[in-house]
Design a protein around this motif. Structure first.
Motif, short mmCIF file in Angstrom:
data_model
loop_
_atom_site.label_atom_id
_atom_site.label_comp_id
_atom_site.label_asym_id
_atom_site.label_seq_id
_atom_site.Cartn_x
_atom_site.Cartn_y
_atom_site.Cartn_z
N GLY A 340 0.79 -1.22 0.00
CA GLY A 340 0.00 0.00 0.00
C GLY A 340 0.83 1.27 0.00
N CYS A 341 2.08 1.18 0.47
CA CYS A 341 2.96 2.35 0.54
C CYS A 341 3.98 2.38 -0.60
CB CYS A 341 3.69 2.37 1.88
SG CYS A 341 2.64 2.65 3.32
N ASN A 342 4.70 1.27 -0.77
CA ASN A 342 5.74 1.18 -1.81
C ASN A 342 6.76 2.30 -1.70
OD1 ASN A 342 4.58 -1.13 -3.06
ND2 ASN A 342 3.11 0.17 -4.12
N LYS A 343 7.21 2.56 -0.48
CA LYS A 343 8.22 3.60 -0.25
C LYS A 343 9.60 2.96 -0.09
CE LYS A 343 5.39 7.17 0.00
NZ LYS A 343 5.43 8.30 -0.94
N VAL A 344 10.62 3.77 -0.31
CA VAL A 344 12.00 3.33 -0.12
C VAL A 344 12.57 4.09 1.08
CG1 VAL A 344 14.30 3.16 -1.14
CG2 VAL A 344 12.27 2.92 -2.59
N PRO A 345 12.63 3.45 2.27
CA PRO A 345 13.15 4.16 3.45
C PRO A 345 14.64 4.43 3.33
CG PRO A 345 12.71 1.85 3.95
CD PRO A 345 12.21 2.08 2.57
N MET A 346 15.06 5.59 3.84
CA MET A 346 16.47 5.99 3.81
C MET A 346 16.83 6.57 5.17
SD MET A 346 18.33 8.79 1.34
CE MET A 346 20.06 9.17 1.52
N VAL A 347 17.57 5.82 5.97
CA VAL A 347 17.96 6.26 7.31
C VAL A 347 19.11 7.25 7.19
CG1 VAL A 347 18.78 5.54 9.56
CG2 VAL A 347 17.22 4.06 8.29
N VAL A 348 18.94 8.43 7.78
CA VAL A 348 19.94 9.49 7.72
C VAL A 348 20.79 9.42 8.98
CG1 VAL A 348 20.31 11.97 7.59
CG2 VAL A 348 18.41 10.93 6.33
N SER A 349 22.08 9.16 8.82
CA SER A 349 22.97 8.99 9.98
C SER A 349 24.14 9.94 10.00
CB SER A 349 23.49 7.54 10.03
OG SER A 349 24.13 7.20 8.82
N ASN A 350 24.35 10.74 8.91
CA ASN A 350 25.46 11.70 8.89
C ASN A 350 25.10 12.85 7.95
OD1 ASN A 350 26.29 10.90 6.10
ND2 ASN A 350 26.84 8.98 7.13
N PRO A 351 25.87 13.94 7.97
CA PRO A 351 25.55 15.09 7.12
C PRO A 351 25.49 14.76 5.64
CG PRO A 351 27.12 15.73 8.82
CD PRO A 351 26.98 14.26 8.91
N ASP A 352 26.35 13.85 5.17
CA ASP A 352 26.34 13.48 3.77
C ASP A 352 25.00 12.82 3.40
OD1 ASP A 352 28.07 13.25 1.28
OD2 ASP A 352 27.41 11.17 1.52
N ASP A 353 24.48 11.97 4.31
CA ASP A 353 23.17 11.36 4.08
C ASP A 353 22.07 12.42 4.02
OD1 ASP A 353 24.31 8.87 4.10
OD2 ASP A 353 23.74 8.39 6.16
N ALA A 354 22.18 13.45 4.87
CA ALA A 354 21.16 14.49 4.91
C ALA A 354 21.11 15.26 3.59
CB ALA A 354 21.43 15.45 6.07
#
Length: 573
Positions: A340-354
């Motif tokens: 129902g969502c079909n999202k791709v989660p992305m965990v942000v752990s550092n400034p480069d990820d942000a």
């Protein structure tokens, strides 16, 4: 754009230094040296033929606020003027913001620059920004290693932002959703006040509007909070500014948070905030110690139904062990990956990820950044600020100009009575421009008239505004305990409209079940409303929920008399 006069980087090959094996036989030093040289030559040739393919970015687009530059080293005066003009265009496309990728060719190839060339390029970009009245902020630098030479090459990502002036600043609206006691108001208090919470909810006190909210610690109404960023990317909030006006004057970019209620009994208020205030993004706050609970799934579903880009904040990590936080994140990932969502989660752990999350967030509707932070210790709070600072607008300057050329349509959301001034309305400008001295009509009233009175919209008389008691909508029934049929009563939410309506007809069907689609004719039971064709629609009644859009407006039976009244009122202006 890459100019051939600026030079093309050609990286020489690099040979690896590795000795050869003697396979157990005794050899002289001289013979070992010769064999070693031959081995190095063979390996060098092999490495050149089998080098790792270079990484790419998407090719540069002519539209938008992202510009690729191979290098900007000592341009001529003519070239510099051209570059400054080009920067103005990119800033206009980004409504005051642009992102420059230095060390990248037009086709997206990450070539990279030496330290000296990168330093010179950034100096030129700073001069360009000064000429057009902007500042630059280095977002990040990344190494590019093709295994071709010993020199380290880098690419740089730079944010260019206009210095605050008399022009309109960039304003993004973020709806804040989440279950009761998830920490929404506390997080907003910390962001906008600039002080961490004491663990007992001190940061949220300034956000509450009613006494019972202060007593219970739970939001029951809609409140607005602002967070600014200046041209250098620095936070501007109430820690250094006394009033909202000072924050606006010092900021090039504003984030307006719409704090919505988390308790289920205030759901109609939450839906009104989502449909009426036209947020650009949705921030779903989830408590680390409770996970996905209460109204979390419902709020997530509402945001998805309205097609709002969503990012998630897992709060209160200071109260939990690392394992508990990980379990909450894994639970969110499972929910987001469901069909129902079909999202791709992305965990942000550092400034480069942000930085990466902010860019991919608006480019792909599937990407859902996840932040884990604490409003008490301040852990990872800076990552959320980096994300909000870089977050680009969803619309470009061309779309904004087209809206400004249309006739004026202003949705009235709130009405104030100001001493010595009179009635003041607040709301959302959908199209056109409100100018001082311009005559607009307000309505509709209960009788369907447009007058200079408080109403739901202010519009240009040239729009020939019409109202309706009945309308057709193309809908999808998300959930219903039994069947949805003629005679059903639901609460309809369209923009700032919130009224009970009766299902008059289902085209081509006798009844509707969960997951089915149909064109449905609704009738308002109290008074006519002003609706826009194509407007998003939500309806609910108990556990019944559905979404859709307004497909057709049907005039009521007494439309003739109402249109006569409307025309009479319009002629007065």
């Amino acid at each position: 754009m890459v100019d051939l006069s600026e030079g093309t980087v050609v990286s020489p090959g690099r040979s690896r230094h590795s000795g050869s094996s003697n396979n157990g036989r005794k050899t002289s030093k001289k013979s070992r040296t010769k064999r070693g040289k031959r081995g190095r030559r063979r390996r060098s040739k092999k490495n050149r033929n089998n080098k790792t393919p270079p990484p790419f970015l998407p090719p540069e687009a002519e539209e938008g606020n992202i510009e690729y530059k191979l290098k900007l080293v000592n341009p001529t005066q003519y070239r510099f003027e051209h570059l400054a003009t080009q920067l103005k265009w990119r800033l206009q496309e980004g409504r005051g913001e642009a992102v420059y990728q230095i060390g990248v060719e037009d086709n997206g190839l990450l070539v990279g620059l030496t330290e000296a060339d990168m330093k010179a390029s950034l100096k030129t970009l700073r001069r360009m920004a000064e000429k057009v009245g902007a500042d630059i902020t280095l977002l990040r630098e990344r190494e590019v290693d093709y295994d071709l030479d010993r020199n380290t090459r880098r690419i740089a990502e730079v944010l260019v932002r206009k210095v605050p002036d008399d022009q309109q600043f960039l304003d993004l609206r973020v709806a804040v959703l989440g279950n009761v006691d998830s920490g929404k108001s506390t997080l907003l208090g910390v962001l906008t006040q600039g002080e961490l919470d004491n663990g007992r909810g001190r940061a949220r006190l300034n956000l509450f509007r009613h006494l019972h909210e202060i007593q219970t610690g739970r939001t029951s109404s809609i409140s607005f909070e602002i967070l600014g960023f200046n041209s250098k990317g620095e936070v501007v909030n109430y820690s250094e500014s006394r009033t909202a006006e000072e924050i606006c004057e010092s900021s090039s970019k504003m984030i307006t948070f719409i704090d919505l209620a988390g308790h289920h009994k205030y759901l109609k208020t939450t839906i009104f905030g989502l449909t009426s205030y036209c947020p650009d993004f949705a921030m779903l706050v989830v408590s680390a110690n409770t996970g996905v609970a209460g109204t979390t799934r419902e709020h997530l579903g509402l945001a998805m139904a309205l097609k709002l880009p969503i990012f998630i904040v897992v709060s209160k990590v200071d109260l939990c062990s690392h394992g508990t936080v990980e379990r909450a994140v894994r639970q969110l990932e499972r929910v987001l990956k469901q069909p129902g969502c079909n999202k791709v989660p992305m965990v942000v752990s550092n400034p480069d990820d942000a930085v990466t999350a902010a860019q991919q967030f608006t480019q792909s509707t599937c990407v859902t950044p996840i932040f884990t932070l604490s409003s008490v210790s301040g852990e990872n709070l800076d990552l959320l600020k980096v994300f909000l600072n870089i977050l680009p607008p969803l619309s470009n300057s061309k779309e904004q100009e087209e809206l400004m050329q249309q006739l004026t349509e202003f949705q009235v959301d709130e009405i104030y009575s100001v001493p010595d001034v009179g009635t003041v309305v607040g709301g959302t400008l959908y199209s056109g421009v409100c100018r001082e001295g311009e005559r607009l009509v307000v309505g509709p009233t209960d009788e369907g008239r447009f007058l200079r009175l408080k109403g739901m919209v202010m519009v240009s008389p040239k729009m020939n505004p019409t109202i309706c008691c009945q309308f057709e909508a193309a809908i999808v029934l998300l959930f219903h305990a039994k069947t949805f049929r003629r005679g059903s009563q639901v609460t309809v939410h369209v923009g700032n409209v919130r009224q009970t309506a009766i299902v008059e007809r289902l085209h081509g069907k006798e009844e509707l079940r969960t997951g089915e689609r149909a064109v449905v004719q609704f009738r308002f039971i109290k008074h006519p409303e002003y609706l826009r064709l194509g407007a998003k629609l939500l309806f609910r009644e108990g556990v019944t929920k559905g979404i859709g859009h307004v497909a057709r407006l049907l005039p009521p039976s007494q439309n003739h008399d109402q249109n006569q009244n409307r025309d009479q009122n319009l002629q007065e202006y």
